[in-house]
Design a protein around this motif. Structure first.
Motif, short mmCIF file in Angstrom:
data_model
loop_
_atom_site.label_atom_id
_atom_site.label_comp_id
_atom_site.label_asym_id
_atom_site.label_seq_id
_atom_site.Cartn_x
_atom_site.Cartn_y
_atom_site.Cartn_z
N LEU A 65 0.71 -1.13 0.01
CA LEU A 65 -0.01 -0.05 -0.12
C LEU A 65 0.62 1.28 0.05
CD1 LEU A 65 -2.94 -0.81 2.38
CD2 LEU A 65 -2.78 -1.29 0.06
N ILE A 66 1.29 1.52 -1.11
CA ILE A 66 2.17 2.67 -1.23
C ILE A 66 1.12 3.72 -1.60
CG2 ILE A 66 2.58 2.60 -3.87
CD1 ILE A 66 5.55 3.51 -2.98
N ARG A 67 1.47 5.03 -1.30
CA ARG A 67 0.72 6.14 -1.50
C ARG A 67 0.48 6.32 -3.16
NH1 ARG A 67 3.58 11.01 1.32
NH2 ARG A 67 5.25 9.43 1.16
N GLU A 68 -0.72 6.88 -3.57
CA GLU A 68 -1.03 7.23 -4.99
C GLU A 68 -0.11 8.28 -5.61
OE1 GLU A 68 -2.64 6.79 -8.38
OE2 GLU A 68 -2.88 5.54 -6.76
N GLU A 69 0.51 9.05 -4.57
CA GLU A 69 1.46 10.06 -5.03
C GLU A 69 2.81 9.47 -5.72
OE1 GLU A 69 4.38 13.10 -2.60
OE2 GLU A 69 2.88 12.40 -1.53
N ALA A 70 3.05 8.24 -5.19
CA ALA A 70 4.42 7.54 -5.69
C ALA A 70 4.23 7.26 -7.25
CB ALA A 70 4.34 6.48 -4.77
N PHE A 71 2.89 7.25 -7.58
CA PHE A 71 2.97 6.61 -9.13
C PHE A 71 3.15 7.89 -9.86
CE2 PHE A 71 0.67 3.10 -6.87
CZ PHE A 71 1.16 1.95 -7.57
N THR A 72 2.41 8.98 -9.36
CA THR A 72 2.66 10.41 -10.17
C THR A 72 4.21 10.62 -10.18
OG1 THR A 72 0.48 10.95 -9.36
CG2 THR A 72 1.68 12.49 -10.08
N VAL A 73 4.76 10.68 -9.14
CA VAL A 73 6.08 11.07 -8.79
C VAL A 73 6.94 10.13 -9.88
CG1 VAL A 73 8.09 11.22 -7.66
CG2 VAL A 73 6.00 11.89 -6.74
N TYR A 74 6.70 8.92 -9.91
CA TYR A 74 7.40 8.10 -10.68
C TYR A 74 7.13 8.24 -12.39
CZ TYR A 74 9.05 3.66 -13.05
OH TYR A 74 9.64 2.79 -13.78
N GLU A 75 5.92 8.64 -12.81
CA GLU A 75 5.49 9.05 -13.93
C GLU A 75 6.37 10.24 -14.37
OE1 GLU A 75 4.22 7.24 -16.30
OE2 GLU A 75 3.60 5.65 -15.02
#
Length: 395
Positions: free
Chosen positions: A186-196
């Protein structure tokens, strides 16, 4: 008909419990907020009850003791196993703060829950004991289901395959295919945005480093010791500064204001780009800039660098729970090394500065885990449980 109330109670006992709660609450509300009432509860402080606040303060205090004194942390987790599930839980809830247990039941009832989703064992215990008798779901962020997380619960979830298989083998009377699920971390959704924004498009750390004001071509090491900033980070940084290694060195002190102030007084001899930080809100961005991460093996402290493909040196185990987390990333995933002596950590960093290609196998191992992150599956499991009581929600 009133919407079912789903309570997400927060417990301040380390960021390893708070971050997963943010993740699942965000995802569940996004998917099902039109069908249910989602209530985020600062459980131990919102009522103003002094006993409950003191209980949470004790949880924080115990977490700090584990980090400062590993022997105490290992002894505490050994005691949990020795006294088993119900006795360990009852004793902790009764004697950690006298008089707090029944107040916890009472406040849980005040929230009028139809379901309680926990990332800490204490709020699950209150939910099971309160008069409302809500459905209960719990996410364990660790690599091992310790006795406090094995207390009765309608649905238990965890992300670590090694811990999941071990629990299914050794605790099959309590955990089975119906009530125990393996889900992505359960990583924060923000992680996906930062990764992209920082890695998936450019596949380069240079732009992120320039944005942060770092040298885009200099080897970069980020260090952190959880939200409380207690561990071997200070000794490691002193050695690297003393050797004047050509590295961007970014220690993140979290809530440890004393250490941050001490770091501000320390100076580079010239080659080391010294970038101490306190409590930050851009940890993910720092990780995308890093070639290497160093820190203890808390749940998020190992999972988050792995998500961003950052190799890690694990510098400490505070409890046997953290030992199992570390062993998973070192022995199974292959994205981390275990080095506890600060001087040897500095030696390894110096080696990687001279030959960064040596990190490639660890980086590739980390990136192979990238698909094992995200809260959607966990949210759908919880909603499925809720529908057993409220089948009309399926419509």
């Amino acid at each position: 008909m009133d919407k079912p109330r789903v309570i997400f109670p927060y417990a301040e006992a380390g960021l390893g419990h708070i971050m997963p709660m943010n993740s699942i609450a965000d995802e569940f509300e996004k998917l099902y907020g039109d069908k249910v009432e989602c209530v985020r509860s600062q459980f131990f402080t919102e009522s103003g009850d002094k006993k409950l606040k003191k209980f949470e303060d004790r949880l924080k205090g115990e977490a700090l003791k584990y980090t400062k004194h590993s022997a105490y942390g290992f002894f505490a987790t050994f005691n949990m196993e020795f006294w088993r599930v119900k006795l360990s839980t009852w004793a902790t809830m009764t004697f950690l703060v006298l008089g707090s247990r029944k107040r916890g039941y009472r406040h849980m009832d005040e929230l009028k829950p139809d379901m309680v989703v926990s990332t800490h064992w204490a709020t699950n215990y209150y939910a099971r004991k309160c008069k409302a008798k809500p459905l209960t779901a719990m996410y364990c962020p660790d690599a091992k289901i310790n006795p406090l997380f094995r207390y009765p619960c309608d649905l238990v979830m965890m992300s670590n395959p090694m811990g999941y298989e071990s629990a299914m083998k050794h605790h099959s009377k309590r955990l089975n295919n119906d009530n125990f699920k393996l889900v992505p971390f359960l990583i924060r959704e923000e992680a996906f945005t930062v990764y992209e924004n920082n890695l998936a498009v450019t596949d380069s750390k240079a732009e992120t480093r320039e944005k942060l004001g770092f040298d885009k071509d200099k080897f970069t090491v980020v260090l952190a010791e959880g939200g409380y900033g207690i561990g071997r980070m200070e000794k490691i940084c002193k050695i690297i500064l003393d050797r004047d290694l050509p590295v961007t060195l970014v220690p993140v002190c979290g809530r440890n204001a004393e250490l941050y102030e001490k770091f501000l007084q320390m100076k580079s001899k010239g080659k080391t780009d010294w970038r101490p930080m306190g409590l930050v809100d851009n940890m993910f961005e720092l990780l995308t800039a890093a070639d290497l991460f160093c820190g203890k093996s808390g749940a998020s402290m190992t999972a988050e660098p792995c998500f961003f493909g950052v190799p890690q040196i694990i510098t400490k185990y505070a409890t046997n729970i953290e030992m199992y987390i570390g062993r998973y990333y070192v022995e199974v995933v292959g994205s981390a090394l275990k080095i506890f002596k600060p001087r040897k950590v500095a030696d390894k960093i110096e080696e990687f500065i001279a030959a960064p290609e040596k990190l490639e196998p660890m980086k590739n191992a980390a990136m192979a885990q990238h698909g094992n992150y995200g809260a959607e599956q966990c949210a759908r499991q919880i909603f499925g449980l809720l529908c057993t009581k409220y089948p009309e929600l399926k419509n």
